[in-house]
Design a protein around this motif. Sequence first.
Motif, PDB file in Angstrom:
ATOM      1  N   ALA A  43       0.836  -1.201   0.000  1.00  0.00           N
ATOM      2  CA  ALA A  43       0.000   0.000   0.000  1.00  0.00           C
ATOM      3  C   ALA A  43       0.872   1.252   0.000  1.00  0.00           C
ATOM      4  O   ALA A  43       1.873   1.336   0.720  1.00  0.00           O
ATOM      5  N   GLY A  44       0.499   2.199  -0.844  1.00  0.00           N
ATOM      6  CA  GLY A  44       1.237   3.449  -0.934  1.00  0.00           C
ATOM      7  C   GLY A  44       2.339   3.454  -1.963  1.00  0.00           C
ATOM      8  O   GLY A  44       2.920   4.505  -2.241  1.00  0.00           O
ATOM      9  N   ARG A  45       2.644   2.283  -2.539  1.00  0.00           N
ATOM     10  CA  ARG A  45       3.720   2.206  -3.533  1.00  0.00           C
ATOM     11  C   ARG A  45       3.188   2.003  -4.954  1.00  0.00           C
ATOM     12  O   ARG A  45       3.956   1.778  -5.883  1.00  0.00           O
ATOM     13  N   GLU A  46       1.866   2.081  -5.126  1.00  0.00           N
ATOM     14  CA  GLU A  46       1.283   1.790  -6.434  1.00  0.00           C
ATOM     15  C   GLU A  46       1.768   2.743  -7.525  1.00  0.00           C
ATOM     16  O   GLU A  46       1.983   2.334  -8.669  1.00  0.00           O
ATOM     17  N   ALA A  47       1.938   4.016  -7.184  1.00  0.00           N
ATOM     18  CA  ALA A  47       2.322   4.999  -8.201  1.00  0.00           C
ATOM     19  C   ALA A  47       3.690   4.703  -8.805  1.00  0.00           C
ATOM     20  O   ALA A  47       3.992   5.151  -9.922  1.00  0.00           O
ATOM     21  N   ALA A  48       4.531   3.938  -8.096  1.00  0.00           N
ATOM     22  CA  ALA A  48       5.863   3.620  -8.626  1.00  0.00           C
ATOM     23  C   ALA A  48       5.758   2.844  -9.937  1.00  0.00           C
ATOM     24  O   ALA A  48       6.636   2.959 -10.804  1.00  0.00           O
ATOM     25  N   LEU A  49       4.691   2.064 -10.102  1.00  0.00           N
ATOM     26  CA  LEU A  49       4.543   1.284 -11.327  1.00  0.00           C
ATOM     27  C   LEU A  49       4.281   2.175 -12.538  1.00  0.00           C
ATOM     28  O   LEU A  49       4.539   1.769 -13.677  1.00  0.00           O
ATOM     29  N   LEU A  50       3.784   3.382 -12.301  1.00  0.00           N
ATOM     30  CA  LEU A  50       3.543   4.295 -13.410  1.00  0.00           C
ATOM     31  C   LEU A  50       4.839   4.845 -13.979  1.00  0.00           C
ATOM     32  O   LEU A  50       4.835   5.468 -15.044  1.00  0.00           O
ATOM     33  N   ARG A  51       5.939   4.624 -13.281  1.00  0.00           N
ATOM     34  CA  ARG A  51       7.240   5.073 -13.777  1.00  0.00           C
ATOM     35  C   ARG A  51       8.002   3.955 -14.477  1.00  0.00           C
ATOM     36  O   ARG A  51       9.156   4.149 -14.894  1.00  0.00           O
ATOM     37  N   LEU A  52       7.384   2.785 -14.621  1.00  0.00           N
ATOM     38  CA  LEU A  52       8.019   1.704 -15.370  1.00  0.00           C
ATOM     39  C   LEU A  52       8.257   2.156 -16.810  1.00  0.00           C
ATOM     40  O   LEU A  52       7.369   2.719 -17.446  1.00  0.00           O
ATOM     41  N   ARG A  53       9.431   1.881 -17.331  1.00  0.00           N
ATOM     42  CA  ARG A  53       9.747   2.309 -18.691  1.00  0.00           C
ATOM     43  C   ARG A  53       9.588   1.182 -19.713  1.00  0.00           C
ATOM     44  O   ARG A  53       9.515   1.443 -20.916  1.00  0.00           O
ATOM     45  N   THR A  54       9.543  -0.071 -19.255  1.00  0.00           N
ATOM     46  CA  THR A  54       9.452  -1.191 -20.195  1.00  0.00           C
ATOM     47  C   THR A  54       8.018  -1.689 -20.385  1.00  0.00           C
ATOM     48  O   THR A  54       7.785  -2.550 -21.222  1.00  0.00           O
ATOM     49  N   ALA A  55       7.061  -1.173 -19.618  1.00  0.00           N
ATOM     50  CA  ALA A  55       5.671  -1.626 -19.691  1.00  0.00           C
ATOM     51  C   ALA A  55       4.830  -0.692 -20.546  1.00  0.00           C
ATOM     52  O   ALA A  55       5.090   0.510 -20.616  1.00  0.00           O
ATOM     53  N   ASP A  56       3.813  -1.256 -21.202  1.00  0.00           N
ATOM     54  CA  ASP A  56       2.883  -0.450 -21.993  1.00  0.00           C
ATOM     55  C   ASP A  56       1.771   0.129 -21.133  1.00  0.00           C
ATOM     56  O   ASP A  56       1.373   1.271 -21.310  1.00  0.00           O
TER      57      ASP A  56
END
Length: 374
Positions: A43-56
């Motif tokens: 919880a609270g770390r979900e936004a980090a996935l929006l910074r993934l560079r290899t994901a669509d």
Amino acid sequence: MFVLAAPGLAPLVQSELSDLPGVEVTDVGNDGRADVVLCTVDAGREAALLRLRTADDVFVELGRTFRSEGDKPPWIVRRVLRPGRLEAATGLWRSTNPGPGSRGRGGRAGRQRLTYRVVARVLQERTWKRTELRRALDAGVSDAEPSWRADDPAQIEVWALEYTKGRFVAGLRLTTVRMRQHGGRESERPGALRPPVAAAMVALAGSPPDHRPGRAGRPDSPGRSGKSRSAGLSGTLLDPCCGSGTILAEAKAVGWEVEGRDIDASAVSASRRNADTPHVQDGDARDLDLPDASVDAVVSNLPFGRQYAVQGDPAVWIADVMAELARVTRPGGRVVLLVPELPRSAVPSALRLRDRHQVRLLGTTSTIWAYDRR
């Protein structure tokens, strides 16, 4: 949560996810159009996935189920659309997508009627059609959120995917087209590489080494042609067929100094704009104006005759290019290339194959090849 990526990139997405604290990959599959990587996120770390560079795309998971627990679309939807999950996912969507309709329920925008659309993908249609799952999912979302209005395009997207045979997952999409395109390109050219694929290739080149003491600037030394070029600068990544500059932009984003070359003058102009760098010049990948062992990595999407043709015999061309890339890359560096085939006879002994990933892009199968420079 779960993310989608170009087919073949799941291992590289997993590697990027493994670097994020509080994230654990739980399953991997493919829905017939994209790789699907499922993970738990603290919880609270979900936004980090929006910074993934290899994901669509990035989704908040709403639920999972199996065909074996009841193989009818309405039953599947009831299991993947868990009570309360859609409302919680919408709250996360509001916090990560500022704009009309994304403020809290008490604000003016929060009282606006949200629009939604549903997407369904299945791996087989022997017992029922994909459209039946889509209709059931539409009904389930409408029941859960009666104030929402179906539309296309829409603010909210809810997807249900059969990500491996007999296994379903549903989610609410957090990403936008702009996020997926990493902010977009100022200048577009046919056949331009998707930014997440370019980012995956850059990741295979490794992290940029620290600048050597006394070389913080961009010193010049004469290249093979006698022209002044940067030489021996630690942390330099070269794209010798830079096209739209997507690889250069992704390399810059993670700290590389970049050099670009292209035989097409319009590509040079596009790369300079898109990568926001003056270090792109006219150049032939078979005869680069760079000294021996002058770059730390080479990353490139090589032309292979569909969008852009090469000059002369393709087999001779690729052998000449490979020899030149080995020459300009320092020992210990890396060469990463996107091209369907690389005959062994074209690869010089100075390059040792480290890794390869078969990928599918716009209906075409190709391969990312990663070599270590001996």
